[in-house]
Design a protein around this motif. Structure first.
Motif, PDB file in Angstrom:
ATOM      1  N   TYR A 221       9.823   6.041  10.130  1.00  0.00           N
ATOM      2  CA  TYR A 221       9.878   6.058   8.822  1.00  0.00           C
ATOM      3  C   TYR A 221      11.184   6.296   8.471  1.00  0.00           C
ATOM      4  N   ASP A 222      11.579   5.854   7.170  1.00  0.00           N
ATOM      5  CA  ASP A 222      12.895   6.268   6.433  1.00  0.00           C
ATOM      6  C   ASP A 222      12.766   7.522   5.661  1.00  0.00           C
ATOM      7  N   LYS A 223      13.713   7.621   5.102  1.00  0.00           N
ATOM      8  CA  LYS A 223      13.756   9.070   4.545  1.00  0.00           C
ATOM      9  C   LYS A 223      12.663   9.319   3.504  1.00  0.00           C
ATOM     10  N   ASN A 224      12.239   8.356   2.853  1.00  0.00           N
ATOM     11  CA  ASN A 224      11.110   8.301   1.854  1.00  0.00           C
ATOM     12  C   ASN A 224       9.830   8.124   2.554  1.00  0.00           C
ATOM     13  N   ASN A 225       9.727   8.096   3.793  1.00  0.00           N
ATOM     14  CA  ASN A 225       8.287   7.928   4.512  1.00  0.00           C
ATOM     15  C   ASN A 225       7.776   6.582   4.529  1.00  0.00           C
ATOM     16  N   LEU A 226       8.670   5.585   4.336  1.00  0.00           N
ATOM     17  CA  LEU A 226       8.354   4.220   4.370  1.00  0.00           C
ATOM     18  C   LEU A 226       8.399   3.740   5.930  1.00  0.00           C
ATOM     19  N   PRO A 227       7.515   2.915   6.125  1.00  0.00           N
ATOM     20  CA  PRO A 227       7.488   2.246   7.596  1.00  0.00           C
ATOM     21  C   PRO A 227       8.866   1.468   7.664  1.00  0.00           C
ATOM     22  N   LEU A 228       9.108   1.498   9.070  1.00  0.00           N
ATOM     23  CA  LEU A 228      10.463   0.910   9.672  1.00  0.00           C
ATOM     24  C   LEU A 228       9.835  -0.083  11.113  1.00  0.00           C
ATOM     25  N   GLY A 229      10.299  -0.977  11.148  1.00  0.00           N
ATOM     26  CA  GLY A 229       9.793  -1.855  12.281  1.00  0.00           C
ATOM     27  C   GLY A 229      11.008  -2.024  13.378  1.00  0.00           C
ATOM     28  N   LEU A 230      10.685  -2.112  14.394  1.00  0.00           N
ATOM     29  CA  LEU A 230      11.625  -2.565  15.621  1.00  0.00           C
ATOM     30  C   LEU A 230      11.220  -4.076  16.082  1.00  0.00           C
ATOM     31  N   GLN A 231      12.323  -4.840  16.206  1.00  0.00           N
ATOM     32  CA  GLN A 231      12.151  -6.236  16.691  1.00  0.00           C
ATOM     33  C   GLN A 231      12.484  -6.335  18.280  1.00  0.00           C
ATOM     34  N   LEU A 232      11.377  -7.117  18.856  1.00  0.00           N
ATOM     35  CA  LEU A 232      11.927  -7.393  20.217  1.00  0.00           C
ATOM     36  C   LEU A 232      11.942  -8.798  20.440  1.00  0.00           C
TER      37      LEU A 232
ATOM     38  N   ARG B 258       4.837   5.552  22.158  1.00  0.00           N
ATOM     39  CA  ARG B 258       5.951   6.584  22.225  1.00  0.00           C
ATOM     40  C   ARG B 258       6.136   7.141  20.675  1.00  0.00           C
ATOM     41  N   ALA B 259       6.292   5.844  19.818  1.00  0.00           N
ATOM     42  CA  ALA B 259       6.617   6.332  18.259  1.00  0.00           C
ATOM     43  C   ALA B 259       5.149   6.870  17.614  1.00  0.00           C
ATOM     44  N   ASN B 260       4.038   6.510  17.915  1.00  0.00           N
ATOM     45  CA  ASN B 260       2.940   7.139  17.822  1.00  0.00           C
ATOM     46  C   ASN B 260       2.921   7.101  16.202  1.00  0.00           C
ATOM     47  N   PHE B 261       3.291   5.686  15.789  1.00  0.00           N
ATOM     48  CA  PHE B 261       3.198   5.520  14.247  1.00  0.00           C
ATOM     49  C   PHE B 261       1.705   5.795  13.781  1.00  0.00           C
ATOM     50  N   LYS B 262       1.836   6.390  12.459  1.00  0.00           N
ATOM     51  CA  LYS B 262       0.508   6.449  11.846  1.00  0.00           C
ATOM     52  C   LYS B 262       0.657   5.997  10.326  1.00  0.00           C
ATOM     53  N   LYS B 263      -0.363   5.112   9.908  1.00  0.00           N
ATOM     54  CA  LYS B 263      -0.574   5.024   8.378  1.00  0.00           C
ATOM     55  C   LYS B 263      -0.566   6.228   7.609  1.00  0.00           C
ATOM     56  N   ASN B 264       0.403   6.589   6.771  1.00  0.00           N
ATOM     57  CA  ASN B 264       0.803   7.668   6.153  1.00  0.00           C
ATOM     58  C   ASN B 264       0.688   7.657   4.356  1.00  0.00           C
ATOM     59  N   TYR B 265       0.029   6.413   4.220  1.00  0.00           N
ATOM     60  CA  TYR B 265       0.274   6.370   2.875  1.00  0.00           C
ATOM     61  C   TYR B 265      -1.212   6.921   2.128  1.00  0.00           C
ATOM     62  N   SER B 266      -0.890   7.145   0.933  1.00  0.00           N
ATOM     63  CA  SER B 266      -2.214   7.558   0.217  1.00  0.00           C
ATOM     64  C   SER B 266      -2.811   6.524  -0.418  1.00  0.00           C
ATOM     65  N   VAL B 267      -4.115   6.361  -0.716  1.00  0.00           N
ATOM     66  CA  VAL B 267      -4.486   5.295  -1.465  1.00  0.00           C
ATOM     67  C   VAL B 267      -4.604   5.363  -2.840  1.00  0.00           C
ATOM     68  N   TRP B 268      -3.800   4.485  -3.482  1.00  0.00           N
ATOM     69  CA  TRP B 268      -3.664   4.496  -4.973  1.00  0.00           C
ATOM     70  C   TRP B 268      -4.302   3.358  -5.775  1.00  0.00           C
TER      71      TRP B 268
ATOM     72  N   THR C 122       5.325  -2.943   6.172  1.00  0.00           N
ATOM     73  CA  THR C 122       3.932  -2.409   5.620  1.00  0.00           C
ATOM     74  C   THR C 122       3.562  -1.462   7.157  1.00  0.00           C
ATOM     75  N   GLY C 123       4.209  -1.365   8.042  1.00  0.00           N
ATOM     76  CA  GLY C 123       3.835  -0.300   9.242  1.00  0.00           C
ATOM     77  C   GLY C 123       2.763  -1.304   9.972  1.00  0.00           C
TER      78      GLY C 123
ATOM     79  N   PRO D  61       0.735  -1.273   0.032  1.00  0.00           N
ATOM     80  CA  PRO D  61      -0.086   0.123  -0.019  1.00  0.00           C
ATOM     81  C   PRO D  61       0.885   1.255   0.177  1.00  0.00           C
ATOM     82  N   TYR D  62       2.052   1.213   0.452  1.00  0.00           N
ATOM     83  CA  TYR D  62       2.940   2.323   0.434  1.00  0.00           C
ATOM     84  C   TYR D  62       3.569   2.427  -0.882  1.00  0.00           C
ATOM     85  N   GLY D  63       3.302   1.926  -1.894  1.00  0.00           N
ATOM     86  CA  GLY D  63       3.804   2.297  -3.295  1.00  0.00           C
ATOM     87  C   GLY D  63       3.629   1.053  -4.030  1.00  0.00           C
ATOM     88  N   GLU D  64       3.018   1.248  -5.114  1.00  0.00           N
ATOM     89  CA  GLU D  64       2.694   0.550  -6.423  1.00  0.00           C
ATOM     90  C   GLU D  64       3.981  -0.105  -6.865  1.00  0.00           C
TER      91      GLU D  64
END
Lengths: 488, 496
Positions: free
Chosen positions: B453-464, B484-494, B195-196, B153-156
């Motif tokens: 997110y990375d520099k292209n606003n793509l999601p990144l995860g941490l592993q525990l 704390r991270a307050n991650f939000k889906k930031n893709y636009s629906v394409w 995919t966040g 969803p973050y990019g075709e």
């Protein structure tokens, strides 16, 4: 008894040869359900009616070990006086075949459940110990059927997943006869234990036979060939005989033996090559990740050991010691569990030696003649027992007993009833006997005179006459005693 | 229905598909909306999502039927009452086609239901559809599926990760309220990171493997994929449990993960393994890791530097053990009993043709590797050695867990990459699993939680990574990070 000497050597053109044989026996575990599924193991059902999703290798299906089969193989191991391994591992043996639905057989490779043991054979030339290398559990494959359709093959998965014990002997066997004795002894032990029915016709017991030859006196083993999947003792003997001679011919003509797998052709009575060592499958064994290593509790083994029934060797020893039987007699009686069961039923309250004679001579003659097993005996142990009791208590004579035995064979009749109905009771009343004897003496005064003048052989004549007069019912011992008195 | 009310329903529906699993479960219970409305909402968004290529099989009509029946019966006892859920197409579902993303099973319809999906259904959920995945779960980008690659969803042009890529993409795009995947070397956590979303691999033995198409039996484990940590706790609870049909399943009490869930993690000791700081790791991954450390410190955790010294051997060991098991597990797909069968002059030729046509390149590659490492003469050098390495990696973790309660690492060495970028270079593809694979080799539980997110606003995860059977602690720690991270889906629906 003069002991025979082992004499199975093959005389070739040049040398005298010794045959070395080792067996891998596949014995089907006697159990209701399969090794890793709950499907039934019943023999002779319609094709593909005893197949679970596990047996047919469906996606995502997992094996779960059948604890009963584990206990059966432990018992068998104990019966072979073998070491039970507390830790063993199930491995996958990978190969493709249409009747192997998973594409691998679950077996035990490096760590089998049972280690070294032994089987004692009573050969005509003395006892011989055959070493057991190992016993492991594995699942059977299905059955491919190639002769029902000209174009297609059919597969029956009823056998797929059935538990087998593979019992591997050391290369200690030296003749077809020893193989014969070994298989019978192994089968007998497993039948005593109730761990395998040993039914070769139904495929519950079959063997791969490894054969090699060496000149007498040679210490090194020769190259062996494995004859696959032989399913009768007779065929094993024939296959070994053929294969040993084939190898000797090759060696004597300066050729070498290729280590290979061969098949025995029962029609041609010969073996032929199935695949060479180079073509041998690489089975890529590795521990089955769907099953945890099998860790046994020592308590379980101790418990099974305690519950172990008396096995043929122990029984034989007891019969010799306590029943005063010869080693020969004891061997016959313990050779099959059913025979020893029959014997032990017969001897309840009666003479053991006499019982042994009646079973091994009279009864076996009848069984042989009618081609019956002891389980199918027309005379029950109970009735044979009461017949013998009538002999020892003097109710009937041995001669009458044989007539009664003949009559008992139809409908397993009670010997007491036969004796009563036909008035065959032995005449043991001294007064009655005296009357008969007096009558015989008075009728034969001339013979009495001859007897008294020294022709003592005539005593037998008087006994005969008395027996005739009593229609064979007179107690011979009493007749002897009374006659002796009267003739003095 | 007049225009206005249907418009209102439409709005409500689109909103429903944006809600978390927990909110949907509670909403149905409180009768804020019906199961039918929920189901319609997800069917609606699913139908509009063809471009994502997440579904292999749609069960929309059946799901709608079940939801209507649910609304009549109103049985709210289950943890997931009235909730439609689409699952990875590796779980066998009774009377519903199960393909494992492979041509060789393209027509396979099981007569049985996997234990894990059965568990979900007995908690009141029902099947919405079967989701795309890498063929036999072999892949890190969903490009090996016979049914085509799934899009992120973050990019075709972006992969969703793999192998549970269809699940991750469908979840992130709001096509299912939650989903389940399987994780053999990172197949839940890596796509979750791409995919966040939140992806948890439970301890080996926590969830039954019965009825899951096997990839590598000693590593495979099913787990929840959700939009929040709270949802993860709920779904884990619903799906786990001992199963006598799986000999490797472990009979251990299932905690009440949901009610025990707390962000109060003060005093917990968190290990930071120095070996996970790999060469050429993008600075943004390192930054994310540092941020994670700060979040946990902020929540009161104590940070400790640790060493997992055999980490560098994990990936090679994994790529011996997993293909070895796979080469044997996939032997059953031979055209004899079910699935695709090609013609052949004899049995061998039928096998060869069936398997040549039925398997894709990546699956073939792994069967070849696996066959090789198990073959006589190579077994000791490869398979046995790999098993020894595996033990050493386990020992590393055992040692570390004497001092710490959990371990924090990045989930992946990068964000989602472009479709086609790595498909010609298996080794660089395999390197994607570098942080996730050691966990499978050790059987431990681990979770990936979106943290930035990375520099292209793509999601990144941490592993525990947690101790064996201590899923609760890593859930709690993830919650602390999530807050704390307050991650939000930031893709636009394409894709609609």
């Amino acid at each position: 008894m003069t002991e025979k000497k082992f004499d199975y050597f093959i005389n070739g053109e040049k040398d005298k040869w010794e045959v070395i044989i080792g067996l891998e026996v596949h014995a089907q575990v006697l159990s209701q359900s399969k090794l890793f599924s709950s499907s039934s193991t019943k023999f002779g059902s319609e094709p593909n009616t005893q197949v679970s999703l596990v047996d047919s290798g469906f996606p995502g299906m997992l094996p779960v070990i059948n604890q009963f089969c584990i206990e059966q193989s432990i018992k068998t191991g104990l019966g072979l006086k073998a070491k039970i391994n507390l830790n063993s591992v199930f491995d996958r043996k990978n190969y493709f075949y249409a009747d192997l639905p998973q594409g691998y057989q679950i077996s035990q490779y490096k760590n089998p459940i049972v280690g070294e043991g032994e089987v004692i054979l009573d050969m005509p030339y003395g006892t011989k110990k055959i070493g057991i290398e190992r016993l492991h559990l594995e699942q059977d494959a299905g059955k491919s059927i190639h002769d029902m359709d000209p174009e297609n093959s059919f597969v029956d998965l009823n056998r797929s997943g059935v538990a087998l014990m593979e019992i591997v002997s050391k290369p200690d066997l030296r003749s077809p006869q020893e193989v014969n004795f070994y298989i019978k002894k192994l089968r007998s032990i497993m039948r005593y234990l109730g761990t395998c029915d040993g039914n070769m016709q139904e495929g519950s017991l079959r063997a791969d036979v490894n054969v090699s030859v060496r000149t007498v006196g040679d210490k090194k083993f020769g190259t062996r060939c494995e004859i696959k999947n032989v399913n009768s003792i007779k065929f094993m003997e024939m296959a070994i005989e053929y294969e040993a001679n084939r190898q000797i011919q090759l060696l004597e003509s300066g050729k070498i033996i290729d280590q290979e797998t061969r098949l025995f052709d029962t029609k041609k009575n010969s073996t032929r090559s199935m695949r060479s060592k180079e073509d041998a499958h690489d089975y890529r064994y590795f521990p089955d990740p769907d099953l945890l290593p099998l860790n046994l509790d020592k308590d379980l083994i101790d418990k099974l050991k305690k519950e172990l029934p008396e096995l043929p060797d122990q029984k034989k020893e007891r019969f010799i010691k306590e029943h005063n039987l010869s080693s020969y007699e004891a061997n016959i009686l313990v050779s099959e569990k059913e025979i020893s069961d029959y014997y032990e039923e017969v001897i309840k309250g009666c003479d053991k030696k006499l019982a042994t004679n009646w079973i091994t001579v009279e009864l076996f003659a009848v069984l042989n003649k009618k081609n019956l097993s002891i389980k199918q005996s027309p005379i029950s142990a109970k009735n044979l027992s009461s017949l013998i009791k009538m002999i020892t208590s003097g109710k009937i004579s041995g001669k009458i007993a044989k007539d009664v035995f003949e009559k008992m064979q139809s409908d397993d009749k009670d010997p007491k009833q036969i004796v009563e109905k036909e008035g065959l009771l032995q005449q043991s009343d001294p007064k009655e006997l005296e009357k008969i004897i007096v009558a015989v003496i008075s009728k034969n005064q001339d013979k009495v005179a001859q007897y008294k003048s020294g022709k003592e052989k005539l005593f037998g004549y008087f006994v005969g006459e008395v027996m005739k007069a009593s229609k064979g019912k007179a107690n011979p011992q009493l007749v002897n005693e009374i006659l002796k008195n009267k003739l003095h | 229905m007049n225009f206005l009310s249907s418009q209102r329903l439409l709005n409500k529906m689109s909103k429903i598909s944006e809600l978390s699993l927990t909110k949907i479960v509670n909403g149905i219970k409180k009768k804020d909306f019906s199961s039918e409305e929920v189901t319609k909402s997800f069917i609606d968004s699913s139908k509009k999502s063809k471009k994502l290529n997440t579904y292999i099989t749609e069960c929309f009509d059946e799901a709608l039927e079940i939801s209507k029946n649910f609304d009549k019966k109103k049985d709210y006892k289950g943890l997931l009452s009235g909730v439609p859920i689409a699952v990875k197409d590796l779980f066998c579902t009774k009377n519903v086609k199960t393909t494992a993303g492979s041509k060789i099973l393209h027509n396979f319809i099981p007569t049985y239901e996997s234990t894990v999906t059965s568990n979900l259904w007995s908690q009141g959920a029902f099947l919405l559809g079967k989701l795309n995945c890498d063929e036999f779960a072999m892949g890190s980008s969903n490009e090996t599926s016979f049914f085509g690659n799934v899009k992120n969803p973050y990019g075709e042009k972006l992969v969703p990760g793999g192998s549970s890529g269809g699940s991750a993409s469908a979840l992130a795009a709001g096509l299912t309220p939650a989903t389940i995947g399987t994780d053999t070397g990172g197949s839940i956590r890596q796509p979750a990171s791409f995919t966040g979303t939140v992806g948890l691999k439970p301890t080996y033995g926590r969830c039954s493997r019965w009825g899951i198409v096997a990839f590598a039996s000693s590593l495979d484990q099913a787990g929840p994929m959700t939009n929040s940590v709270e949802d993860s706790a709920l779904l884990l609870q619903a799906m786990s449990g001992y199963d006598s049909k799986d000999s490797t399943s472990v009979n251990k009490k299932i905690e009440n993960y949901s009610s025990n869930l707390t962000e109060k993690i003060k005093g917990l000791k968190i290990g930071i393994p120095k070996e996970y700081r790999v060469d050429k790791m993008p600075t943004e991954i390192d930054d994310l890791w540092k941020k994670g450390i700060e979040y946990l410190k902020d929540a009161g955790a104590i940070i400790k530097n640790i060493s997992l010294e055999h980490t560098m051997y994990a990936l090679p060991a994994y790529y011996i053990v997993a293909p070895a098991e796979a080469s044997s597990n996939l032997a059953r797909y031979d055209g004899v009993k079910y699935g695709h069968r090609a013609v052949g002059k004899n049995l061998i030729e039928m096998y060869e043709n069936t398997r040549s046509e039925g398997f894709g390149n990546e699956v073939k590659r792994r069967i070849l590797i696996g066959t090789y490492v198990l073959s006589s003469g190579y077994y000791d050098a490869y398979y046995l050695k790999a098993q020894k390495v595996r033990q050493l990696i386990k020992n590393d973790f055992d040692k570390a867990f004497k001092d710490v309660d959990a371990i924090l690492t990045p989930s992946t060495p990068s964000s989602a990459f472009k479709i086609g970028d790595k498909s010609d270079d298996p080794v660089s593809m395999y390197l994607n699993d570098i942080f996730t694979v050691p966990v499978n080799l050790s059987g431990l539980p681990a979770i990936s939680v979106p943290a930035g997110y990375d520099k292209n606003n793509l999601p990144l995860g941490l592993q525990l990574i947690g101790k064996a059977f201590d899923e609760q602690t890593i859930l709690n720690l993830s919650l602390a990070i999530e807050k704390r991270a307050n991650f939000k889906k930031n893709y636009s629906v394409w894709w609609t």
